[in-house]
Design an enzyme around this catalytic site. Structure first.
Site, PDB file in Angstrom:
ATOM      1  N   THR A 141       0.858  -1.183   0.000  1.00 32.23           N
ATOM      2  CA  THR A 141       0.000   0.000   0.000  1.00 32.23           C
ATOM      3  C   THR A 141       0.893   1.232   0.000  1.00 32.23           C
ATOM      4  O   THR A 141       1.554   1.539   0.992  1.00 32.23           O
ATOM      5  CB  THR A 141      -0.923  -0.001   1.226  1.00 32.23           C
ATOM      6  OG1 THR A 141      -1.704  -1.196   1.215  1.00 32.23           O
ATOM      7  CG2 THR A 141      -1.858   1.202   1.209  1.00 32.23           C
ATOM      8  N   LYS A 178      -6.660   1.368  -3.756  1.00 30.09           N
ATOM      9  CA  LYS A 178      -6.362   0.731  -2.465  1.00 30.09           C
ATOM     10  C   LYS A 178      -6.404   1.754  -1.332  1.00 30.09           C
ATOM     11  O   LYS A 178      -6.913   1.457  -0.237  1.00 30.09           O
ATOM     12  CB  LYS A 178      -4.989   0.059  -2.521  1.00 30.09           C
ATOM     13  CG  LYS A 178      -4.536  -0.569  -1.183  1.00 30.09           C
ATOM     14  CD  LYS A 178      -5.467  -1.695  -0.726  1.00 30.09           C
ATOM     15  CE  LYS A 178      -5.132  -2.219   0.663  1.00 30.09           C
ATOM     16  NZ  LYS A 178      -3.845  -2.935   0.737  1.00 30.09           N
ATOM     17  N   LYS A 191      -0.070   4.514   9.026  1.00 32.23           N
ATOM     18  CA  LYS A 191       0.527   4.716   7.696  1.00 32.23           C
ATOM     19  C   LYS A 191      -0.543   4.865   6.618  1.00 32.23           C
ATOM     20  O   LYS A 191      -0.525   5.821   5.829  1.00 32.23           O
ATOM     21  CB  LYS A 191       1.435   3.543   7.336  1.00 32.23           C
ATOM     22  CG  LYS A 191       1.948   3.576   5.891  1.00 32.23           C
ATOM     23  CD  LYS A 191       2.677   2.309   5.509  1.00 32.23           C
ATOM     24  CE  LYS A 191       1.776   1.116   5.283  1.00 32.23           C
ATOM     25  NZ  LYS A 191       1.189   1.074   3.911  1.00 32.23           N
TER      26      LYS A 191
END
Length: 304
Positions: A102, A178, A246
């Site tokens: 990701t 994503k 994150k």
């Protein structure tokens, strides 16, 4: 197209998702290699039937048709491909690199440009589904890239994915899809934690609250999966709090670049950041519930 047994793939990053993806490639009959710094993961993959598993790719780089990267972030992707291991320089020209971490769209584009300097092909292909779906070869892949990249990776995609979404040819589109997905995932966990915390404050047994929600309209996949950990008092990380710090950071950065407000995602980001700051960053992401004061949470029952 080669026979499956003649097709060689290396999976770099043998965490819960990476190990499952590698095992699925083995089960599909692909000649599968694994790379990780964890000796236990390497030995486990050897036992599962890997052709070879090592801390470096050097011994088998020139045999590979494809590389799948399932590491935590863009820093790790860049370090592996272009840093001291110099993976990109060791691969045959024409090898396809599936980047499934990701990362931001801009990072994906930068990586693709650097891979092209080595005559390597990239598929921007983040994945979702968790460890169980990875092990079952049933992940969801949201990918962008050239027809050539999809064609070269067909044996791998067939092995690891239940669904493959072709978002377009432009590198970065897969990464963006994503990131938007992670917005929902993070908000669902944060909302589930808030609901369960309120139940705890109201002296509702959390196992009953969980049972009600999972059999009613307020349920979500993330609530059902993650709040089970709260009920069990088990915060062994399947995906850690810091992962969502994150990922929701990427969400807010994406929104900032588009001058677009995200009130729910921003709140969820602050909740996960608070949990990390309180010392829960390495625990399961459901540990975001621990930011709420004045409640008593279930404790893990020790096996007899």
């Amino acid at each position: 197209m080669k026979k499956t047994s003649d097709y060689a793939v290396a999976v770099i990053g043998l965490g819960s998702m990476g190990f499952g993806a590698a095992a699925s490639c083995i089960n599909a009959g692909l000649t599968t290699y694994g790379v990780d710094i964890n000796p236990q993961a390497l030995e486990k993959l050897r036992q599962a039937g890997a052709a070879q598993a090592d801390t470096r790719i050097d011994a088998f780089a020139d045999k590979l048709d494809a590389v799948v990267l399932l590491v935590v972030n863009a820093t790790q992707v860049n370090g592996i491909l272009f840093g001291e291991p110099q993976v990109a320089a060791k691969l045959k020209p024409g090898t396809v690199v599936m980047v499934s971490s990701t990362i931001s769209a801009q990072d994906a584009k930068n990586i693709e440009q650097r891979l092209a300097e080595h005559q390597l092909v990239m598929l921007d292909a983040p994945v979702s589904g968790g460890a169980a779906k990875a092990a079952a070869g049933d992940m969801t892949v949201m990918a962008s890239g050239s027809d050539l990249a999809f064609e070269k990776l067909k044996p791998v995609l067939d092995a690891v994915a239940g669904k493959v979404y072709r978002i377009g040819e432009e590198i970065g589109l897969g990464a963006t899809v994503k990131i938007i997905h992670q917005l929902l995932a993070g908000v669902h966990i944060a909302a589930g934690a808030e609901a369960m915390a309120l139940a705890a404050r109201a002296d509702i047994p959390l196992d009953i609250m969980y049972d009600v929600v999972t059999n009613a309209a307020g349920n979500s996949w993330m609530f059902e999966n993650r709040m089970r950990h709260v009920v069990d008092g088990d915060y062994t990380p399947k995906s850690a709090v810091d992962i969502f710090v994150k990922d929701l950071g990427l969400v807010t950065d994406t929104a900032k670049s588009l001058h677009f407000p995200l009130p729910l995602a921003s709140t969820a980001f602050n909740m996960f950041t608070a949990a990390s700051n309180a010392g829960f960053g390495k625990e399961d992401d459901s540990a975001v519930i621990k930011i709420f004061n004045g409640i008593t949470l279930p404790e893990k029952k020790e096996a007899p």
